[in-house]
Design a protein around this motif. Structure first.
Motif, PDB file in Angstrom:
ATOM      1  N   LEU A  89       0.829  -1.201   0.000  1.00  0.00           N
ATOM      2  CA  LEU A  89       0.000   0.000   0.000  1.00  0.00           C
ATOM      3  C   LEU A  89       0.866   1.254   0.000  1.00  0.00           C
ATOM      4  O   LEU A  89       2.023   1.219   0.435  1.00  0.00           O
ATOM      5  CB  LEU A  89      -0.918  -0.010   1.231  1.00  0.00           C
ATOM      6  N   PRO A  90       0.333   2.389  -0.462  1.00  0.00           N
ATOM      7  CA  PRO A  90       1.130   3.620  -0.538  1.00  0.00           C
ATOM      8  C   PRO A  90       1.435   4.259   0.808  1.00  0.00           C
ATOM      9  O   PRO A  90       2.298   5.133   0.905  1.00  0.00           O
ATOM     10  CB  PRO A  90       0.256   4.543  -1.391  1.00  0.00           C
ATOM     11  N   ALA A  91       0.735   3.864   1.858  1.00  0.00           N
ATOM     12  CA  ALA A  91       0.943   4.457   3.187  1.00  0.00           C
ATOM     13  C   ALA A  91       0.865   3.352   4.234  1.00  0.00           C
ATOM     14  O   ALA A  91       0.238   2.316   4.020  1.00  0.00           O
ATOM     15  CB  ALA A  91      -0.111   5.524   3.467  1.00  0.00           C
ATOM     16  N   PRO A  92       1.514   3.559   5.380  1.00  0.00           N
ATOM     17  CA  PRO A  92       1.468   2.549   6.448  1.00  0.00           C
ATOM     18  C   PRO A  92       0.050   2.341   6.964  1.00  0.00           C
ATOM     19  O   PRO A  92      -0.815   3.194   6.812  1.00  0.00           O
ATOM     20  CB  PRO A  92       2.366   3.151   7.544  1.00  0.00           C
ATOM     21  N   LEU A  93      -0.162   1.193   7.585  1.00  0.00           N
ATOM     22  CA  LEU A  93      -1.411   0.922   8.284  1.00  0.00           C
ATOM     23  C   LEU A  93      -1.206   1.212   9.772  1.00  0.00           C
ATOM     24  O   LEU A  93      -0.132   0.959  10.314  1.00  0.00           O
ATOM     25  CB  LEU A  93      -1.825  -0.546   8.107  1.00  0.00           C
ATOM     26  N   PHE A  94      -2.224   1.753  10.406  1.00  0.00           N
ATOM     27  CA  PHE A  94      -2.167   2.051  11.835  1.00  0.00           C
ATOM     28  C   PHE A  94      -3.266   1.257  12.543  1.00  0.00           C
ATOM     29  O   PHE A  94      -4.442   1.419  12.236  1.00  0.00           O
ATOM     30  CB  PHE A  94      -2.366   3.550  12.082  1.00  0.00           C
ATOM     31  N   TRP A  95      -2.855   0.406  13.484  1.00  0.00           N
ATOM     32  CA  TRP A  95      -3.806  -0.402  14.234  1.00  0.00           C
ATOM     33  C   TRP A  95      -3.682  -0.078  15.718  1.00  0.00           C
ATOM     34  O   TRP A  95      -2.593  -0.141  16.287  1.00  0.00           O
ATOM     35  CB  TRP A  95      -3.555  -1.888  14.011  1.00  0.00           C
ATOM     36  N   VAL A  96      -4.804   0.252  16.357  1.00  0.00           N
ATOM     37  CA  VAL A  96      -4.824   0.603  17.776  1.00  0.00           C
ATOM     38  C   VAL A  96      -5.670  -0.420  18.528  1.00  0.00           C
ATOM     39  O   VAL A  96      -6.803  -0.722  18.130  1.00  0.00           O
ATOM     40  CB  VAL A  96      -5.406   2.022  17.987  1.00  0.00           C
ATOM     41  N   PHE A  97      -5.112  -0.959  19.613  1.00  0.00           N
ATOM     42  CA  PHE A  97      -5.804  -1.947  20.434  1.00  0.00           C
ATOM     43  C   PHE A  97      -5.861  -1.435  21.874  1.00  0.00           C
ATOM     44  O   PHE A  97      -4.824  -1.259  22.512  1.00  0.00           O
ATOM     45  CB  PHE A  97      -5.076  -3.291  20.395  1.00  0.00           C
ATOM     46  N   ASP A  98      -7.062  -1.217  22.365  1.00  0.00           N
ATOM     47  CA  ASP A  98      -7.239  -0.678  23.720  1.00  0.00           C
ATOM     48  C   ASP A  98      -7.648  -1.779  24.690  1.00  0.00           C
ATOM     49  O   ASP A  98      -8.568  -2.553  24.412  1.00  0.00           O
ATOM     50  CB  ASP A  98      -8.310   0.414  23.706  1.00  0.00           C
ATOM     51  N   GLY A  99      -6.940  -1.860  25.828  1.00  0.00           N
ATOM     52  CA  GLY A  99      -7.277  -2.858  26.840  1.00  0.00           C
ATOM     53  C   GLY A  99      -6.950  -4.270  26.414  1.00  0.00           C
ATOM     54  O   GLY A  99      -7.744  -5.189  26.607  1.00  0.00           O
ATOM     55  N   ILE A 100      -5.755  -4.453  25.842  1.00  0.00           N
ATOM     56  CA  ILE A 100      -5.416  -5.780  25.300  1.00  0.00           C
ATOM     57  C   ILE A 100      -5.292  -6.829  26.396  1.00  0.00           C
ATOM     58  O   ILE A 100      -5.329  -8.031  26.140  1.00  0.00           O
ATOM     59  CB  ILE A 100      -4.137  -5.695  24.450  1.00  0.00           C
ATOM     60  N   ASP A 101      -5.163  -6.389  27.640  1.00  0.00           N
ATOM     61  CA  ASP A 101      -5.138  -7.345  28.760  1.00  0.00           C
ATOM     62  C   ASP A 101      -6.497  -7.998  28.986  1.00  0.00           C
ATOM     63  O   ASP A 101      -6.601  -9.001  29.704  1.00  0.00           O
ATOM     64  CB  ASP A 101      -4.689  -6.640  30.042  1.00  0.00           C
ATOM     65  N   GLU A 102      -7.549  -7.443  28.371  1.00  0.00           N
ATOM     66  CA  GLU A 102      -8.899  -7.966  28.586  1.00  0.00           C
ATOM     67  C   GLU A 102      -9.339  -8.949  27.505  1.00  0.00           C
ATOM     68  O   GLU A 102     -10.454  -9.478  27.556  1.00  0.00           O
ATOM     69  CB  GLU A 102      -9.893  -6.811  28.682  1.00  0.00           C
ATOM     70  N   VAL A 103      -8.477  -9.205  26.502  1.00  0.00           N
ATOM     71  CA  VAL A 103      -8.824 -10.172  25.460  1.00  0.00           C
ATOM     72  C   VAL A 103      -8.804 -11.581  26.057  1.00  0.00           C
ATOM     73  O   VAL A 103      -8.100 -11.848  27.037  1.00  0.00           O
ATOM     74  CB  VAL A 103      -7.839 -10.061  24.273  1.00  0.00           C
ATOM     75  N   ASP A 104      -9.556 -12.491  25.480  1.00  0.00           N
ATOM     76  CA  ASP A 104      -9.658 -13.840  26.046  1.00  0.00           C
ATOM     77  C   ASP A 104      -8.399 -14.670  25.854  1.00  0.00           C
ATOM     78  O   ASP A 104      -8.258 -15.734  26.470  1.00  0.00           O
ATOM     79  CB  ASP A 104     -10.874 -14.579  25.462  1.00  0.00           C
ATOM     80  N   SER A 105      -7.493 -14.218  25.000  1.00  0.00           N
ATOM     81  CA  SER A 105      -6.233 -14.950  24.784  1.00  0.00           C
ATOM     82  C   SER A 105      -5.123 -13.940  24.483  1.00  0.00           C
ATOM     83  O   SER A 105      -4.651 -13.853  23.348  1.00  0.00           O
ATOM     84  CB  SER A 105      -6.372 -15.963  23.652  1.00  0.00           C
ATOM     85  N   LEU A 114       3.023  -9.228  17.184  1.00  0.00           N
ATOM     86  CA  LEU A 114       4.409  -8.769  17.294  1.00  0.00           C
ATOM     87  C   LEU A 114       5.357  -9.505  16.357  1.00  0.00           C
ATOM     88  O   LEU A 114       6.532  -9.154  16.268  1.00  0.00           O
ATOM     89  CB  LEU A 114       4.892  -8.899  18.746  1.00  0.00           C
ATOM     90  N   LYS A 115       4.840 -10.509  15.654  1.00  0.00           N
ATOM     91  CA  LYS A 115       5.678 -11.234  14.694  1.00  0.00           C
ATOM     92  C   LYS A 115       5.226 -10.982  13.255  1.00  0.00           C
ATOM     93  O   LYS A 115       5.577 -11.745  12.349  1.00  0.00           O
ATOM     94  CB  LYS A 115       5.654 -12.735  15.008  1.00  0.00           C
ATOM     95  N   ILE A 116       4.490  -9.905  13.055  1.00  0.00           N
ATOM     96  CA  ILE A 116       3.999  -9.578  11.712  1.00  0.00           C
ATOM     97  C   ILE A 116       5.172  -9.318  10.762  1.00  0.00           C
ATOM     98  O   ILE A 116       6.119  -8.602  11.090  1.00  0.00           O
ATOM     99  CB  ILE A 116       3.079  -8.339  11.752  1.00  0.00           C
ATOM    100  N   ARG A 117       5.082  -9.884   9.578  1.00  0.00           N
ATOM    101  CA  ARG A 117       6.006  -9.594   8.484  1.00  0.00           C
ATOM    102  C   ARG A 117       5.153  -9.148   7.299  1.00  0.00           C
ATOM    103  O   ARG A 117       4.533  -9.955   6.633  1.00  0.00           O
ATOM    104  CB  ARG A 117       6.838 -10.834   8.129  1.00  0.00           C
ATOM    105  N   SER A 118       5.135  -7.850   7.068  1.00  0.00           N
ATOM    106  CA  SER A 118       4.205  -7.281   6.090  1.00  0.00           C
ATOM    107  C   SER A 118       4.934  -6.459   5.032  1.00  0.00           C
ATOM    108  O   SER A 118       5.905  -5.771   5.335  1.00  0.00           O
ATOM    109  CB  SER A 118       3.175  -6.412   6.817  1.00  0.00           C
ATOM    110  N   GLU A 119       4.450  -6.539   3.797  1.00  0.00           N
ATOM    111  CA  GLU A 119       4.994  -5.726   2.706  1.00  0.00           C
ATOM    112  C   GLU A 119       4.727  -4.239   2.966  1.00  0.00           C
ATOM    113  O   GLU A 119       5.527  -3.391   2.595  1.00  0.00           O
ATOM    114  CB  GLU A 119       4.373  -6.142   1.372  1.00  0.00           C
ATOM    115  N   THR A 120       3.608  -3.942   3.582  1.00  0.00           N
ATOM    116  CA  THR A 120       3.268  -2.572   3.973  1.00  0.00           C
ATOM    117  C   THR A 120       3.550  -2.410   5.464  1.00  0.00           C
ATOM    118  O   THR A 120       3.108  -3.237   6.258  1.00  0.00           O
ATOM    119  CB  THR A 120       1.785  -2.272   3.702  1.00  0.00           C
ATOM    120  N   PRO A 121       4.276  -1.370   5.867  1.00  0.00           N
ATOM    121  CA  PRO A 121       4.520  -1.166   7.304  1.00  0.00           C
ATOM    122  C   PRO A 121       3.216  -1.062   8.079  1.00  0.00           C
ATOM    123  O   PRO A 121       2.267  -0.411   7.638  1.00  0.00           O
ATOM    124  CB  PRO A 121       5.289   0.168   7.338  1.00  0.00           C
TER     125      PRO A 121
END
Length: 204
Positions: A89-105, A114-121
């Motif tokens: 993609l022409p621009a990076p992707l931005f992903w925000v996760f709030d309260g990740i301690d509350e996810v079921d896993s 944290l192990k993402i390997r992506s063509e687009t940052p």
């Protein structure tokens, strides 16, 4: 919240941002697979290339596009590794996760993200109470930073927020204002969300 502020800032810069707010009290919103579906759906709504690739993949597979029945691993493999991480993609992707301690896993989700390997940052932002970060995932991440907020970091902003909203809710009683403000600040322990919920109850 901090996550909302980050999202607003990214969008103010003219960038697209996908996000998810986990909630321990909401069985669906705290589900890791639901989080992936949410991120993918938001990206599909704003990016025509991804939307087209996603539709083509399901058409070629001859299956109905029913995200609700797909597991975390299936979504990660087919949609994220199979499509998103291969896109340039022409621009990076931005992903925000709030309260990740509350996810079921939590550990599984963090290990994958944290192990993402992506063509687009892909820029990731997490908020959480103190949790254990998978060491192997951190070691494989090219850039990972931790910042711990204490009450000292938020005291001034918290006091300004509480004073303004309480004074607006109780405009004619300075003594009561002072008492309510002191009680909220003392019991909130630096939590904006807790203070906000209490003030909303006061306003009602």
């Amino acid at each position: 919240t901090i996550a909302s502020t980050i999202i607003d800032h990214i969008q103010a810069m003219g960038q697209k941002c996908q996000y998810h707010f986990f909630c321990a009290g909401h069985q669906i919103k705290r589900n890791a697979a639901y989080c992936l579906r949410s991120i993918a759906a938001q990206l599909a709504s704003s990016n025509a290339e991804f939307r087209e690739r996603l539709l083509n993949r399901y058409k070629s597979a001859g299956t109905n596009m029913n995200f609700d029945k797909q597991s975390f691993e299936m979504l990660w493999e087919n949609v994220f590794e199979g499509i998103i991480f291969k896109m340039k993609l022409p621009a990076p992707l931005f992903w925000v996760f709030d309260g990740i301690d509350e996810v079921d896993s939590t550990q599984r989700l963090l290990s994958h993200l944290l192990k993402i390997r992506s063509e687009t940052p892909i820029k990731l932002f997490f908020t959480s109470r103190p949790i254990s970060i998978p060491s192997a995932a951190v070691a494989s991440s090219s850039s990972f930073s931790l910042f711990f907020l204490s009450e000292e970091h938020t005291n001034d902003d918290m006091r300004a927020f509480v004073q303004a909203t309480v004074q607006d809710a109780l405009p004619n009683d300075e003594a009561l204002q002072t008492y309510v403000i002191s009680q909220i600040l003392r019991k909130s322990s630096g939590s904006f969300l807790w203070a906000k919920l209490v003030i909303e109850m006061l306003q009602d």
